[in-house]
Write a protein that holds these residues in place. Structure first.
Motif, PDB file in Angstrom:
ATOM      1  N   ARG A  28       5.642   4.985  -7.701  1.00  0.00           N
ATOM      2  CA  ARG A  28       4.896   3.762  -8.044  1.00  0.00           C
ATOM      3  C   ARG A  28       4.683   2.879  -6.820  1.00  0.00           C
ATOM      4  O   ARG A  28       5.413   2.956  -5.831  1.00  0.00           O
ATOM      5  N   LYS A  29       3.682   1.994  -6.918  1.00  0.00           N
ATOM      6  CA  LYS A  29       3.436   0.974  -5.898  1.00  0.00           C
ATOM      7  C   LYS A  29       4.168  -0.316  -6.321  1.00  0.00           C
ATOM      8  O   LYS A  29       4.435  -0.523  -7.511  1.00  0.00           O
ATOM      9  N   ILE A  35      11.050   2.857   1.002  1.00  0.00           N
ATOM     10  CA  ILE A  35      12.464   3.104   1.303  1.00  0.00           C
ATOM     11  C   ILE A  35      12.609   3.904   2.595  1.00  0.00           C
ATOM     12  O   ILE A  35      13.501   3.642   3.412  1.00  0.00           O
ATOM     13  N   ALA A  36      11.710   4.866   2.798  1.00  0.00           N
ATOM     14  CA  ALA A  36      11.828   5.773   3.950  1.00  0.00           C
ATOM     15  C   ALA A  36      11.243   5.200   5.225  1.00  0.00           C
ATOM     16  O   ALA A  36      11.457   5.765   6.312  1.00  0.00           O
ATOM     17  N   PHE A  37      10.527   4.079   5.152  1.00  0.00           N
ATOM     18  CA  PHE A  37       9.747   3.603   6.301  1.00  0.00           C
ATOM     19  C   PHE A  37      10.620   3.379   7.539  1.00  0.00           C
ATOM     20  O   PHE A  37      10.262   3.781   8.647  1.00  0.00           O
ATOM     21  N   ARG A  82      15.412  -4.042  -6.285  1.00  0.00           N
ATOM     22  CA  ARG A  82      16.165  -2.788  -6.181  1.00  0.00           C
ATOM     23  C   ARG A  82      15.589  -1.921  -5.058  1.00  0.00           C
ATOM     24  O   ARG A  82      16.337  -1.269  -4.315  1.00  0.00           O
ATOM     25  N   VAL A  83      14.270  -1.919  -4.917  1.00  0.00           N
ATOM     26  CA  VAL A  83      13.637  -1.169  -3.822  1.00  0.00           C
ATOM     27  C   VAL A  83      14.035  -1.768  -2.474  1.00  0.00           C
ATOM     28  O   VAL A  83      14.344  -1.045  -1.521  1.00  0.00           O
ATOM     29  N   ALA A  84      14.036  -3.105  -2.395  1.00  0.00           N
ATOM     30  CA  ALA A  84      14.442  -3.768  -1.156  1.00  0.00           C
ATOM     31  C   ALA A  84      15.885  -3.405  -0.802  1.00  0.00           C
ATOM     32  O   ALA A  84      16.214  -3.189   0.370  1.00  0.00           O
ATOM     33  N   ASN A 128       0.809  -1.221   0.000  1.00  0.00           N
ATOM     34  CA  ASN A 128       0.000   0.000   0.000  1.00  0.00           C
ATOM     35  C   ASN A 128       0.843   1.271   0.000  1.00  0.00           C
ATOM     36  O   ASN A 128       0.311   2.378  -0.023  1.00  0.00           O
ATOM     37  N   MET A 129       2.182   1.109   0.041  1.00  0.00           N
ATOM     38  CA  MET A 129       3.087   2.260   0.055  1.00  0.00           C
ATOM     39  C   MET A 129       3.759   2.431  -1.301  1.00  0.00           C
ATOM     40  O   MET A 129       3.983   1.452  -2.022  1.00  0.00           O
TER      41      MET A 129
END
Length: 371
Positions: free
Chosen positions: A129-130, A96-98, A141-143, A89-90
């Motif tokens: 993007r979600k 990344i900022a969480f 890459r996001v991880a 949902n993010m």
């Protein structure tokens, strides 16, 4: 002094010991790859470094500080898992900022940190993007970005590329290598893929059944395996390993390989000759990599001991830049790696050039290296 030290580490589940006194050390900025078959204990070891699993015996030290009793949040490490574990949902930026948000980092600082990581990973165009709108490689890459944004002392990667297709794995492998070269952060990386281990690592630890088999640079592990397991596990195709008789002929030590319906193939053992002197009259296991058996014109001209022999060709496998040629020696299928234009045909005979500088020998009972 080593930056990450793993000292006599033991893990027990009840009466079962799954890690059996592991000793490893990694210099600051090093890239340690833990490699081995499924169930060998590599992910358990990574979890113990992270603090996600308790330590039964031994110590883990990061930058000289014992971390056994520290909570994962206090170890200054970041972990990238096999599953991407993104919040659906993010947005990418929010994912990344969480972690920074949970630590109370002000919004302005979070935005700067996210922008920096996005630039490093070349994914600024993905920030809004979600996860459902991303490919597998983009999600990974996001991880990685979520771990990078924390700027930890140590990165831990648990088989991060195993969910990707073959081509994307190669691309992401290159990306991780480039990232490490740019940032210089200490990395511990788990994989069962020995190609990943060879291409990424500054040091490789090979595990089997919870026991450290060998620890060294990729070149050391590949060229000088300490036992049959390491020799067979590292490399693709794996090392040729076959029984060989050690004999004395005309005052010289030779290696004899049995062949069907013809005389034994006799080879000069090269640099290993002196160490094999005590094995005359015995059978050993002879190991040689496919690239050390080739056509004559493709052989290493700097080799001290090149032995050219004619062998029967069982199978020819063209592979683009190379041709893999299979023959039979010592009752085993033996793979040679020849040039793409090597003149070989299935069912015929061809000259094979053995680079005996690269030969290794093992005890058939203990499977440990003898020469």
């Amino acid at each position: 002094m080593a930056f990450l030290e793993i000292d006599r580490l033991v893990k027990r589940f009840g009466a079962t010991e799954v890690l059996k006194g592991i000793d490893l050390s990694v210099e600051e900025g090093g890239f340690l790859v833990l490699v081995g078959p499924s169930g060998c204990g590599k992910s358990t070891l990574l979890s113990m470094i992270a603090g996600l699993d308790t330590i039964s015996d031994g110590e883990v030290r990061i930058n000289g500080r014992r971390v056994n009793e520290l909570h994962p949040s206090q170890r200054d490490i970041a972990m990238v898992f096999q599953s991407y574990a993104l919040y659906p949902n993010m947005t990418v930026a929010e994912n990344i900022a969480f972690g920074l948000e949970m630590r109370g980092v002000p919004k302005a600082e979070r935005e700067v940190a996210v922008a920096k990581v996005a630039e490093t990973l070349q994914m600024g165009h993905l920030l809004k993007r979600k996860p459902s709108q991303l490919s597998g490689g983009q999600r990974q890459r996001v991880a990685m970005g979520r771990a990078l944004v924390r700027d930890p002392q140590v990165f831990l990667f648990d088989e991060p590329l195993s969910n990707l297709d073959a081509k994307l794995r190669v691309d992401m492998r290159t990306e991780i290598k480039r990232l490490h070269q740019r940032m210089g952060t200490t990395i511990v990386y788990v994989t069962h893929d020995q190609i990943e281990a060879m291409t990424l690592a500054t040091k490789i630890a090979v595990l089997k059944d919870g026991v450290l088999q060998q620890f060294g640079t990729p070149a050391e592990v590949y060229n000088n395996p300490v036992n049959v397991f390491v020799a067979d596990f590292m490399g693709s195709p794996s090392m040729n390993i076959m029984p060989a008789a050690i004999r004395s002929e005309n005052g010289k030590t030779v290696v004899a390989l049995a062949r069907k319906d013809e005389d034994d193939l006799v080879l000069d053992p090269g640099p290993a000759s002196e160490r094999l002197g005590g094995s005359i009259g015995q059978t050993v296991l002879f190991g040689i990599r496919p690239e050390a058996i080739t056509d004559h014109d493709g052989a290493d001209r700097n080799a001290r001991t090149l032995v050219d022999v004619d062998c029967h060709v069982d199978v020819v496998e063209p592979a683009g830049s190379d041709t893999f040629v299979v023959t039979s020696l010592g009752g085993k299928h033996v793979i040679a790696r020849m040039r793409s234009d090597a003149a070989v045909k299935s069912g015929g005979r061809a000259p094979f050039s053995f680079n005996m500088d690269k030969a290794v020998f093992f005890d058939p009972k203990t499977e440990k290296r003898v020469a």
